[in-house]
Motif scaffolding. Structure first.
Motif, short mmCIF file in Angstrom:
data_model
loop_
_atom_site.label_atom_id
_atom_site.label_comp_id
_atom_site.label_asym_id
_atom_site.label_seq_id
_atom_site.Cartn_x
_atom_site.Cartn_y
_atom_site.Cartn_z
N ILE A 291 0.16 -1.52 -0.11
CA ILE A 291 -0.07 0.03 -0.35
C ILE A 291 0.60 0.86 0.00
N TRP A 292 1.96 0.93 0.82
CA TRP A 292 2.48 2.73 0.69
C TRP A 292 3.97 2.41 -0.91
N GLU A 293 3.66 1.53 -1.72
CA GLU A 293 4.65 1.49 -3.19
C GLU A 293 3.28 2.17 -3.92
N CYS A 294 1.85 1.46 -3.61
CA CYS A 294 0.90 2.56 -4.28
C CYS A 294 0.71 3.90 -4.37
N ALA A 295 0.67 4.27 -2.99
CA ALA A 295 0.88 5.42 -2.36
C ALA A 295 1.56 6.33 -2.36
N VAL A 296 3.07 6.39 -2.97
CA VAL A 296 4.07 6.77 -3.42
C VAL A 296 4.06 6.96 -4.65
N LEU A 297 3.36 6.53 -5.53
CA LEU A 297 3.28 6.38 -7.12
C LEU A 297 1.52 7.04 -6.76
N GLU A 298 0.81 7.73 -6.30
CA GLU A 298 -0.44 8.64 -5.93
C GLU A 298 -1.40 7.43 -6.67
N LYS A 299 -1.63 5.86 -5.81
CA LYS A 299 -3.17 5.56 -6.63
C LYS A 299 -3.60 5.43 -6.18
N PRO A 300 -4.89 5.91 -6.47
CA PRO A 300 -6.16 5.25 -5.99
C PRO A 300 -6.11 3.88 -5.04
N MET A 301 -7.13 3.28 -3.83
CA MET A 301 -6.71 1.88 -3.79
C MET A 301 -7.68 1.67 -3.04
N VAL A 302 -8.58 0.47 -3.74
CA VAL A 302 -9.87 -0.22 -3.30
C VAL A 302 -8.78 -1.28 -2.14
N LEU A 303 -9.22 -1.34 -1.15
CA LEU A 303 -8.39 -2.65 -0.11
C LEU A 303 -8.93 -3.81 0.46
N ILE A 304 -9.33 -4.71 -0.21
CA ILE A 304 -9.29 -6.18 0.35
C ILE A 304 -8.94 -6.91 1.97
N PRO A 305 -8.93 -6.02 2.89
CA PRO A 305 -7.49 -6.49 3.47
C PRO A 305 -7.51 -7.89 4.04
N LEU A 306 -7.10 -9.11 4.49
CA LEU A 306 -6.39 -10.42 4.84
C LEU A 306 -6.58 -10.08 6.07
N GLU A 307 -8.33 -11.01 6.79
CA GLU A 307 -8.69 -11.55 7.90
C GLU A 307 -8.74 -12.95 8.23
N GLY A 308 -9.18 -12.77 9.29
CA GLY A 308 -9.51 -14.07 9.90
C GLY A 308 -8.43 -15.24 10.61
N ALA A 309 -8.43 -16.04 10.82
CA ALA A 309 -7.33 -17.14 11.25
C ALA A 309 -6.09 -16.92 10.96
N GLY A 310 -5.10 -17.46 11.44
CA GLY A 310 -3.55 -16.72 10.86
C GLY A 310 -3.58 -15.61 10.75
N THR A 311 -4.38 -14.61 10.40
CA THR A 311 -3.63 -12.81 10.97
C THR A 311 -3.96 -12.46 12.09
N ARG A 312 -3.00 -11.22 12.81
CA ARG A 312 -2.99 -10.74 14.21
C ARG A 312 -3.99 -9.62 13.46
N GLY A 313 -4.79 -8.78 12.00
CA GLY A 313 -5.20 -8.24 12.44
C GLY A 313 -4.86 -7.08 11.76
N ASP A 314 -3.15 -7.17 11.19
CA ASP A 314 -2.79 -6.22 10.88
C ASP A 314 -3.34 -4.80 9.25
N GLN A 315 -3.56 -5.79 8.72
CA GLN A 315 -3.97 -5.68 6.96
C GLN A 315 -4.59 -4.91 7.67
N VAL A 316 -5.89 -5.02 8.00
CA VAL A 316 -7.36 -4.30 8.50
C VAL A 316 -6.52 -2.83 8.65
N ASP A 317 -6.27 -3.23 10.02
CA ASP A 317 -5.44 -1.86 10.30
C ASP A 317 -4.75 -0.91 9.64
N ASN A 318 -3.89 -1.42 8.70
CA ASN A 318 -3.27 -0.62 7.45
C ASN A 318 -4.80 0.23 6.92
N ALA A 319 -5.34 -0.59 6.26
CA ALA A 319 -6.50 -0.24 5.48
C ALA A 319 -7.63 0.64 5.74
#
Length: 383
Positions: A291-319
């Motif tokens: 997401i920071w790579e896309c931000a550097v290139l100034e790209k609008p984003m639609v984000l589908i964060p990884l959720e559920g078992a096996g993740t601590r929720g970091d992608q949801v927080d980032n998004a």
């Protein structure tokens, strides 16, 4: 400071996300201090070694002068019999790192995280080597929480991340942003279109949507795209990185419009910065680096964060943070439907709307590259 060779150490591994940003910092540091001897301590995996050994800076020189692999054990917050085995791996990783650092005697150790970094940071602290650690996610992972105890400075991508540390207001916590590889700052949209085989005339008719679930792909995103392929191809030119393991699942019997506007790729590597630069909108997961790579290139984003078992929720927080800044739209699992995807993407059919999101990305990234800011902090620490 004299002109003698100065050894400095970097650590991180387990995923590319714990390596590529560190290499960006290593490259920026060498630009400021060319006589540095850069060593990298990663895991024993072939992936870690290959990424580091094959990485080149902007001048075409090796990013690291030496790579060392050490045993790495995973730190789990839940019960598993693997924890007993990994205790020994962590111990042997500490011992190996201790003797590597004792022999090299680097001026500092910079950690980009991952489980391999914990015993390395502990060994450095024991040897009196100054430790710096960087957290790329909005919420700190367990490795960073542990490494922060050994670190002289804890570098953060987000101001709000301070709140997750007991002493986050301390001067040792410094907000730097997330380091992005230099190649993204030099990305060229025209080159991206040439690689994709898309003409400028085609792109004038429809905005280009880049879909990616990361190098391995994402089944959820792939299925959503394929279910909506007819609608997507009516509205966008769709470039879709499916992931190697999903390439065989591509839909068959495409209409003529779909054939003309759908461009699937199993994996895009060195051309990806140019492809992102060519895109008008990006649909992706919410890994910190992507997401920071896309931000550097100034790209609008639609984000589908990884959720559920096996993740601590970091992608949801980032998004959600990017959404609050007006730089992205978030589609969470609970509200994921074909209509919600279409609604989110429809808003970016407007050039004016895309411009608003581009401006938000530009504001987030600021004027100084995070890798250069971090390199300056590292250099000031040894002067």
């Amino acid at each position: 400071m004299d002109n003698k060779t100065l050894p400095v150490a970097f650590t991180g591994g387990g995923t590319g996300g714990h390596i590529y940003p560190g290499l960006a910092v290593a490259d920026a540091f060498r630009q400021k201090f060319p006589q540095a001897k850069i060593i990298w301590i990663g895991s024993l995996s072939k992936m870690d070694r290959d990424i580091v050994v094959n990485s080149l800076d902007e001048a075409g020189n090796a990013s690291a002068d030496k790579f060392y692999g050490v045993p790495s054990g995973k730190l789990r917050r839940y019960f598993s019999f693997k924890n007993f085995i990994d205790v020994f791996k962590i111990f042997f990783g500490f011992a190996a790192a201790f003797f590597i650092l004792l022999r090299e005697r680097p001026a500092f150790l910079f950690s980009k995280g991952g489980f391999v970094s914990v015993p390395v940071c502990a060994a450095a602290r024991l040897l009196g080597i100054k430790v710096y650690t960087h957290e790329c996610d909005f919420t700190p992972g367990l490795a960073t929480r542990i490494n922060s105890r050994f670190a002289a400075s804890v570098l953060l991508s987000y101001e709000e991340t301070r709140d997750f540390f007991r002493n986050g207001a301390s001067p040792k916590f410094i907000v730097t942003g997330n380091p992005v590889r230099p190649v993204f700052y030099k990305a060229d949209a025209a080159s991206g279109l040439v690689f994709l085989g898309i003409s400028a005339a085609q792109k004038k008719k429809k905005p280009l949507l880049l879909v990616t679930g990361g190098s391995l792909g994402a089944a959820q995103i792939n299925e959503l795209v394929w279910k909506n392929l007819s609608w997507l191809c009516q509205k966008f030119i769709v470039v879709h990185q499916t992931g190697q393991k999903n390439a065989a699942l591509l839909p068959q019997g495409l209409t003529q419009e779909e054939k003309e506007n759908y461009h699937p790729y199993a994996f895009i590597y060195k051309e990806m910065p140019d492809v992102i630069a060519a895109a008008d909108v990006v649909l992706s997961r919410a890994g910190a680096n992507s997401i920071w790579e896309c931000a550097v290139l100034e790209k609008p984003m639609v984000l589908i964060p990884l959720e559920g078992a096996g993740t601590r929720g970091d992608q949801v927080d980032n998004a959600e943070w990017f959404e609050r800044q007006g730089a992205a739209v978030v589609l969470k699992k609970s509200g994921m439907t074909e209509s919600s995807l279409q609604s989110a993407l429809s808003s970016f059919l407007s050039a004016a709307q895309r411009k608003n999101y581009r401006e938000a990305c530009k504001k987030l990234c600021g004027s100084e590259r995070p890798a250069e800011k971090i390199a300056r902090i590292l250099l000031e620490g040894i002067e």
